[in-house]
Design a protein around this motif. Structure first.
Motif, PDB file in Angstrom:
ATOM      1  N   GLN A 123     -27.760  11.309  65.904  1.00  0.00           N
ATOM      2  CA  GLN A 123     -27.703  11.330  67.319  1.00  0.00           C
ATOM      3  C   GLN A 123     -26.358  10.802  67.710  1.00  0.00           C
ATOM      4  N   GLY A 124     -25.206  11.127  67.276  1.00  0.00           N
ATOM      5  CA  GLY A 124     -23.718  11.228  67.432  1.00  0.00           C
ATOM      6  C   GLY A 124     -23.040   9.993  66.927  1.00  0.00           C
ATOM      7  N   THR A 125     -23.527   9.165  66.219  1.00  0.00           N
ATOM      8  CA  THR A 125     -22.786   7.958  65.692  1.00  0.00           C
ATOM      9  C   THR A 125     -22.556   8.121  64.146  1.00  0.00           C
ATOM     10  N   ALA A 126     -21.559   7.898  63.715  1.00  0.00           N
ATOM     11  CA  ALA A 126     -21.159   7.787  62.355  1.00  0.00           C
ATOM     12  C   ALA A 126     -22.104   6.905  61.607  1.00  0.00           C
ATOM     13  N   VAL A 127     -22.659   7.084  60.533  1.00  0.00           N
ATOM     14  CA  VAL A 127     -23.666   6.273  59.562  1.00  0.00           C
ATOM     15  C   VAL A 127     -22.745   4.825  59.113  1.00  0.00           C
ATOM     16  N   SER A 128     -21.579   5.322  58.982  1.00  0.00           N
ATOM     17  CA  SER A 128     -20.457   3.884  58.440  1.00  0.00           C
ATOM     18  C   SER A 128     -20.306   3.100  59.636  1.00  0.00           C
ATOM     19  N   LEU A 129     -20.394   3.515  60.680  1.00  0.00           N
ATOM     20  CA  LEU A 129     -20.317   2.495  62.030  1.00  0.00           C
ATOM     21  C   LEU A 129     -21.604   1.894  62.044  1.00  0.00           C
ATOM     22  N   GLN A 130     -22.761   2.522  62.085  1.00  0.00           N
ATOM     23  CA  GLN A 130     -23.946   1.638  62.357  1.00  0.00           C
ATOM     24  C   GLN A 130     -24.147   1.008  61.184  1.00  0.00           C
ATOM     25  N   THR A 131     -23.808   1.227  59.897  1.00  0.00           N
ATOM     26  CA  THR A 131     -24.165   0.298  58.819  1.00  0.00           C
ATOM     27  C   THR A 131     -23.361  -1.161  58.937  1.00  0.00           C
ATOM     28  N   ARG A 153     -17.293 -11.048  62.304  1.00  0.00           N
ATOM     29  CA  ARG A 153     -16.047 -10.735  63.066  1.00  0.00           C
ATOM     30  C   ARG A 153     -14.999  -9.622  62.687  1.00  0.00           C
ATOM     31  N   GLN A 154     -14.822  -9.622  61.301  1.00  0.00           N
ATOM     32  CA  GLN A 154     -14.061  -8.583  60.851  1.00  0.00           C
ATOM     33  C   GLN A 154     -14.761  -7.328  61.071  1.00  0.00           C
ATOM     34  N   LEU A 155     -16.010  -7.255  60.651  1.00  0.00           N
ATOM     35  CA  LEU A 155     -16.531  -5.803  60.625  1.00  0.00           C
ATOM     36  C   LEU A 155     -16.657  -5.398  61.979  1.00  0.00           C
ATOM     37  N   LEU A 156     -16.905  -6.234  63.217  1.00  0.00           N
ATOM     38  CA  LEU A 156     -16.714  -5.697  64.518  1.00  0.00           C
ATOM     39  C   LEU A 156     -15.353  -5.348  64.910  1.00  0.00           C
ATOM     40  N   ASP A 157     -14.186  -6.033  64.263  1.00  0.00           N
ATOM     41  CA  ASP A 157     -13.218  -5.508  64.780  1.00  0.00           C
ATOM     42  C   ASP A 157     -12.843  -4.133  63.982  1.00  0.00           C
ATOM     43  N   GLU A 158     -13.421  -3.944  62.606  1.00  0.00           N
ATOM     44  CA  GLU A 158     -13.372  -2.769  62.041  1.00  0.00           C
ATOM     45  C   GLU A 158     -14.007  -1.372  62.693  1.00  0.00           C
ATOM     46  N   ILE A 159     -15.204  -1.814  63.349  1.00  0.00           N
ATOM     47  CA  ILE A 159     -15.710  -0.769  64.071  1.00  0.00           C
ATOM     48  C   ILE A 159     -14.989  -0.436  65.291  1.00  0.00           C
ATOM     49  N   GLN A 160     -14.415  -1.276  65.869  1.00  0.00           N
ATOM     50  CA  GLN A 160     -13.740  -1.281  67.396  1.00  0.00           C
ATOM     51  C   GLN A 160     -12.356  -0.280  67.034  1.00  0.00           C
ATOM     52  N   ALA A 161     -11.913  -0.777  65.865  1.00  0.00           N
ATOM     53  CA  ALA A 161     -10.377  -0.025  65.518  1.00  0.00           C
ATOM     54  C   ALA A 161     -10.550   1.250  64.960  1.00  0.00           C
ATOM     55  N   SER A 162     -11.856   1.624  64.569  1.00  0.00           N
ATOM     56  CA  SER A 162     -12.131   3.158  63.833  1.00  0.00           C
ATOM     57  C   SER A 162     -11.949   4.200  65.060  1.00  0.00           C
ATOM     58  N   PRO A 163     -11.136   5.317  64.408  1.00  0.00           N
ATOM     59  CA  PRO A 163     -11.302   6.380  65.400  1.00  0.00           C
ATOM     60  C   PRO A 163     -12.549   7.104  65.675  1.00  0.00           C
ATOM     61  N   LEU A 164     -13.352   6.758  64.749  1.00  0.00           N
ATOM     62  CA  LEU A 164     -14.828   7.107  65.182  1.00  0.00           C
ATOM     63  C   LEU A 164     -15.538   6.474  66.277  1.00  0.00           C
ATOM     64  N   PHE A 165     -15.102   5.405  66.642  1.00  0.00           N
ATOM     65  CA  PHE A 165     -15.556   4.647  67.833  1.00  0.00           C
ATOM     66  C   PHE A 165     -15.893   5.252  68.925  1.00  0.00           C
ATOM     67  N   GLY A 166     -14.618   5.824  69.204  1.00  0.00           N
ATOM     68  CA  GLY A 166     -14.301   6.503  70.630  1.00  0.00           C
ATOM     69  C   GLY A 166     -15.272   7.587  70.781  1.00  0.00           C
ATOM     70  N   LYS A 167     -15.707   8.200  69.639  1.00  0.00           N
ATOM     71  CA  LYS A 167     -16.658   9.442  69.471  1.00  0.00           C
ATOM     72  C   LYS A 167     -18.037   9.244  69.533  1.00  0.00           C
ATOM     73  N   ALA A 168     -18.303   7.781  69.502  1.00  0.00           N
ATOM     74  CA  ALA A 168     -19.589   7.528  69.504  1.00  0.00           C
ATOM     75  C   ALA A 168     -20.258   7.538  70.805  1.00  0.00           C
ATOM     76  N   PRO A 169     -21.491   7.578  70.845  1.00  0.00           N
ATOM     77  CA  PRO A 169     -22.476   7.719  72.188  1.00  0.00           C
ATOM     78  C   PRO A 169     -22.032   6.317  73.058  1.00  0.00           C
ATOM     79  N   ALA A 170     -22.127   6.361  74.246  1.00  0.00           N
ATOM     80  CA  ALA A 170     -21.733   5.464  75.149  1.00  0.00           C
ATOM     81  C   ALA A 170     -22.533   4.257  74.898  1.00  0.00           C
TER      82      ALA A 170
END
Length: 219
Positions: A123-131, A153-170
């Protein structure tokens, strides 16, 4: 069990802050939608305090894992559900056992992530981000004695910094930013919290109304 550990176990809270956006992603391989969505639904109910839903979601994710061994997202959910059983258990040693077993599963799920899980979408989101998001929410919801807050907190930062984050559903983006904002607020980082809430509002993400209300109370 040593008395010091028993005392720590008794401090486990009745609830964990597992406000996970669970409708956005799954599966490096195709997962059975009805079974997966049912497990997710029970997990969401479990995060709201239903012990029956906790057990149901755990059993369902375990069954899904048997069909897809080593699937990191399913494993992270199973681990998160196991930590919720720590909330529901009465015996201190049971609380610690469930918490430690659940965390071990989540840690393993994170180590299983590889570039293929950046490409695999559900449904549009990378499995790595959701995990990582499931893990972050679980870690941040645990008592300080587990020392998982920094990793969360580190994981939250990693998710937001990922180039995949901006491609995920709103909806997924908003859920991550809301969690990060709430964490910043809890850490007395008012300026950061306000900035995150403002991002949600300006980008008109689905959580914009919730962010607007939270922004009024952010200090």
């Amino acid at each position: 069990m040593p008395r010091s550990l028993l005392r720590l176990a008794r401090r486990l809270p009745l609830t964990f802050a597992l406000s996970v956006s669970l409708s956005a992603s799954l599966a490096a391989q195709a997962l059975p939608e009805p079974a997966t969505q049912t497990a997710i639904g029970h997990f969401m109910a479990a995060t709201q305090g239903s012990s029956d839903a906790t057990q149901a979601s755990l059993e369902q994710f375990q069954a899904l894992l048997k069909a897809e061994p080593g699937h990191p997202l399913l494993m992270s959910y199973a681990g998160a559900a196991t930590t919720l059983k720590a909330r529901d258990a009465w015996a201190p040693w049971k609380k610690m056992s469930y918490a430690e077993d659940g965390l071990a599963q989540i840690d393993k799920a994170l180590t299983l992530l590889d570039p293929a899980h950046d490409q695999a979408l559900y449904q549009g989101t990378a499995v790595s981000l959701q995990t990582r998001f499931v893990a972050a929410n679980t870690f941040l919801g645990l008592p300080d004695m587990f020392n998982r807050g920094p990793r969360g907190r580190q994981l939250l930062d990693e998710i937001q910094a990922s180039p995949l984050f901006g491609k995920a559903p709103a909806g997924f983006q908003g859920a991550v930013l809301m969690r990060a904002a709430r964490q910043a607020s809890q850490a007395k980082q008012g300026e950061r919290a306000r900035s995150l809430y403002q991002q949600i509002i300006e980008r008109q993400l689905p959580q914009a109304t919730e962010a607007q209300a939270a922004l009024k109370d952010a200090k």
